[in-house]
Write an enzyme that holds these catalytic residues in place. Structure first.
Site, mmCIF file in Angstrom:
data_model
loop_
_atom_site.group_PDB
_atom_site.id
_atom_site.type_symbol
_atom_site.label_atom_id
_atom_site.label_comp_id
_atom_site.label_asym_id
_atom_site.label_seq_id
_atom_site.Cartn_x
_atom_site.Cartn_y
_atom_site.Cartn_z
ATOM 1 N N THR A 157 0.955 -1.221 -0.013
ATOM 2 C CA THR A 157 0.059 -0.167 -0.064
ATOM 3 C C THR A 157 0.867 1.281 -0.038
ATOM 4 O OG1 THR A 157 -0.220 -0.001 2.377
ATOM 5 C CG2 THR A 157 -1.816 -1.143 1.162
ATOM 6 N N GLU A 302 -5.899 -3.871 -0.455
ATOM 7 C CA GLU A 302 -6.251 -5.129 0.468
ATOM 8 C C GLU A 302 -7.445 -5.970 -0.095
ATOM 9 O OE1 GLU A 302 -5.569 -1.909 1.219
ATOM 10 O OE2 GLU A 302 -4.649 -1.773 3.168
ATOM 11 N N LYS A 409 -14.299 17.879 10.546
ATOM 12 C CA LYS A 409 -15.222 18.007 11.776
ATOM 13 C C LYS A 409 -15.640 19.396 11.796
ATOM 14 C CE LYS A 409 -16.596 14.826 15.106
ATOM 15 N NZ LYS A 409 -16.033 13.938 16.260
HETATM 16 P P1 ADP Z 1 -3.313 3.094 -1.415
HETATM 17 O O1 ADP Z 1 -2.243 2.212 -1.785
HETATM 18 O O2 ADP Z 1 -3.248 4.609 -1.381
HETATM 19 O O3 ADP Z 1 -3.976 2.464 -0.101
HETATM 20 P P2 ADP Z 1 -5.567 1.853 -2.880
HETATM 21 O O4 ADP Z 1 -5.294 1.972 -4.187
HETATM 22 O O5 ADP Z 1 -5.451 0.660 -2.146
HETATM 23 O O6 ADP Z 1 -4.410 3.008 -2.453
HETATM 24 O O7 ADP Z 1 -6.685 2.854 -2.571
HETATM 25 C C1 ADP Z 1 -7.732 2.557 -1.658
HETATM 26 C C2 ADP Z 1 -8.526 3.898 -1.248
HETATM 27 O O8 ADP Z 1 -8.719 4.766 -2.274
HETATM 28 C C3 ADP Z 1 -10.045 3.638 -0.799
HETATM 29 O O9 ADP Z 1 -9.876 2.995 0.508
HETATM 30 C C4 ADP Z 1 -10.712 4.868 -0.891
HETATM 31 O O10 ADP Z 1 -10.339 5.878 0.045
HETATM 32 C C5 ADP Z 1 -10.118 5.436 -2.258
HETATM 33 N N1 ADP Z 1 -10.898 4.817 -3.118
HETATM 34 C C6 ADP Z 1 -10.574 4.148 -4.219
HETATM 35 N N2 ADP Z 1 -11.761 4.236 -5.008
HETATM 36 C C7 ADP Z 1 -12.495 5.279 -4.805
HETATM 37 C C8 ADP Z 1 -13.858 5.886 -5.334
HETATM 38 N N3 ADP Z 1 -14.251 5.322 -6.382
HETATM 39 N N4 ADP Z 1 -14.326 6.930 -4.748
HETATM 40 C C9 ADP Z 1 -13.529 7.385 -3.645
HETATM 41 N N5 ADP Z 1 -12.412 6.860 -3.206
HETATM 42 C C10 ADP Z 1 -11.773 5.834 -3.661
#
Ligand code: ADP
Length: 514
Positions: A157, A302, A409
């Site tokens: 990640t 994940e 918030k």
């Molecule tokens: P990282 O490696 O930065 O964790 P990921 O590719 O696993 O990146 O990203 C996951 C996160 O990206 C999600 O938990 C969410 O917050 C955001 N995300 C993914 N797709 C969307 C979407 N369609 N709309 C809003 N947020 C998204």
């Protein structure tokens, strides 16, 4: 079909790919690669990267994709944590490996993914030419059998908080995810589809497309290192692409290119957009101006990564109502269970209003991080906490309102930055928008709107307020608007809000200015 890193177009069949994967499997055995060894790749979307995926996992080793956009210190951390034994690297990324070569002792050698004629002069001690390696081995290879829970690939990640963590995928989870991804209302894969994954193979296996497309026989179009609007357009238009997938930022470039040149891709039927929230203006642009359906999808590293896809139901006939569903992240792909819980762990009602943390469970959701205790990822029932704050409506459509660490918030209530951004981006003078919370003496935090203006435009705070007034609650209206040239993006194309909070931390809101 691949636009190679060297330049020319390369074409072959799945049969050819299989032959070369078997040759590469023999080569890996000759390099003494064993079950469970981590073999890293630092590469764009190309046929050679595709062969490495299959040969490495096929012999029971683990394909560990590295993100070339990471800072060298993060790359070093990840390679050392994974203890990679070999790195397969694309020609133009060799300098990245050279820069960290002294700090990654587990790496026995580097395979440069090119032919002999293009081999670079390199300071790397043990650099092997990919084509020589493959061609030096026979194509008779018996794929070994092993437990379906054997690890097949590994992706870290981005680690916006703390060190990156490795999500480990198994053969079982990868195959089940590929079945799920191919469904008509998910990626709609099949022999009649021509698929161009702009989403990189170095992050979450290009959303599983190299597996799902192969499983169903779709034609794959790999863009190599050329991800700008003009290069993507050329492949879409000349290869008859029917489906493409990627994060919102890459589509801005393509849409700009289409508008500037008056072109479009006639064959394109669907665009899968995820990784960050897809703004309504982008959905409208693809659908109304260029005739391609947008499928807004949500997931995470994940989760292999597919979680939800937003497609309005046939019974939803009102165009505005359909659009309200499309901007949401959507309904769970069969196999993914979702629940949203409040601070006390109670499930919130499915009314589209109540929000809490989204948790997920299912066969392709990682069971733990590589070399970490499983309890770090899951509670005792196997639910994985996503870190996303979201709502669920009565039709089962989930909507992400914020990343938990980015929520604003104000006066004890939460403001959804994603919703304000989404509306702001439909203003004609706005190219991109981000909303962050800044400290406020009375309200705790108040939203600041940060805008990258469209070419030659200078929207004011008054303009933006007037535009947003009838779209969000009055107390959600940003207290100020600032213009900037570009938004800082992370290695996976997401806006770095922490960096924005630092950059604009000294900003004072008009009402509190003395
Ligand atoms: P990282 O490696 O930065 O964790 P990921 O590719 O696993 O990146 O990203 C996951 C996160 O990206 C999600 O938990 C969410 O917050 C955001 N995300 C993914 N797709 C969307 C979407 N369609 N709309 C809003 N947020 C998204």
């Amino acid at each position: 079909m691949t636009r190679t890193v060297e330049g020319p177009i390369h074409r072959y069949t799945y049969r050819d790919a299989h032959t070369r994967a078997r040759q590469l499997a023999n080569a890996l055995r000759a390099l003494n690669v064993k079950l469970g060894d981590r073999i890293a790749t630092l590469a764009w979307n190309t046929y050679r990267h595709f062969e490495v995926y299959y040969a490495v996992s096929g012999i029971g080793a683990i394909t560990h994709t590295l993100n070339p956009r990471l800072h060298p210190s993060q790359l070093t951390y990840i390679v050392n944590h994974a203890e990679d034994s070999w790195i397969f690297v694309d020609l133009n990324l060799v300098p990245l490996v050279e820069a960290v070569a002294d700090d990654i002792p587990s790496v026995r050698g580097v395979v440069v993914m090119t032919d002999k004629a293009n081999m670079p002069d390199t300071s790397l001690a043990n650099a092997i030419c990919y084509e020589e390696l493959v061609e030096g081995h026979a194509d008779d290879f018996e794929w070994p059998e092993f437990d379906e829970n054997t690890a097949s690939s590994l992706c870290y990640t981005s680690g916006t908080t703390g060190n990156p963590k490795g999500a480990l995928y198994s053969h079982r989870s990868t195959i089940i995810h590929a079945y799920g991804s191919a469904l008509p209302d998910v990626l709609h894969l099949g022999e009649n589809e021509v698929v161009l994954p702009v989403v990189p193979m170095f992050h979450v296996n290009a959303w599983g497309i190299p597996y799902g497309a192969t499983m169903t026989g779709a034609k794959l179009v790999f863009p190599g290192a050329g991800l700008d609007g003009a290069s993507v357009h050329e492949l879409l238009a000349t290869e008859g692409v029917t489906m493409t997938a990627g994060v919102p930022t890459v589509w801005l470039n393509l849409l700009n290119h289409w508008r500037e040149t008056g072109t479009r891709a006639q064959s394109l039927k669907r665009v899968i957009i995820g990784g960050s929230a897809c703004p309504e203006s982008m959905i409208r642009a693809f659908q109304d101006e260029f005739g391609a359906e947008v499928r807004h999808a949500w997931g995470m590293t994940e989760m292999s990564p597919l979680g939800t896809v937003s497609i309005p139901k046939p019974s939803m006939t009102d165009p505005d109502g359909r659009m309200r569903k499309q901007v949401k992240q959507g309904r769970a792909v069969f196999g993914v269970q979702m629940r949203i819980v409040d601070d006390d762990g109670r499930e919130v009602p499915h009314d589209g209003e109540a929000f809490g943390e989204l948790q997920v469970r299912g066969p392709w959701i990682t069971s733990g991080y590589f070399k970490h205790d499983q309890s770090e990822a899951h509670d005792h029932d196997g639910w994985f906490a996503t870190g996303d704050v979201s709502t669920m409506d009565a039709d089962g459509y989930m909507e992400v309102t914020d990343r938990a660490k980015d929520v604003i918030k104000s006066g004890g209530e939460w403001i959804s930055s994603i919703e304000i951004e989404n509306h702001a981006m439909s203003h004609p003078d706005v190219a991109q928008a981000a909303v962050i919370g800044l400290p406020h003496p009375k309200w705790d935090e108040r939203p600041l709107l940060i805008v990258v203006p469209a070419k030659g435009k200078t929207p004011t705070h008054a303009d933006m307020t007037a535009f947003l007034e009838d779209k969000v609650a009055k107390w959600w209206l940003p207290d100020d608007t600032v213009l900037t040239d570009e938004l800082p993006l992370g290695a996976t194309g997401k806006v770095l809000k922490a960096q924005l909070r630092e950059q604009f931390g000294d900003h004072t809101f008009p009402e509190t200015r003395s």
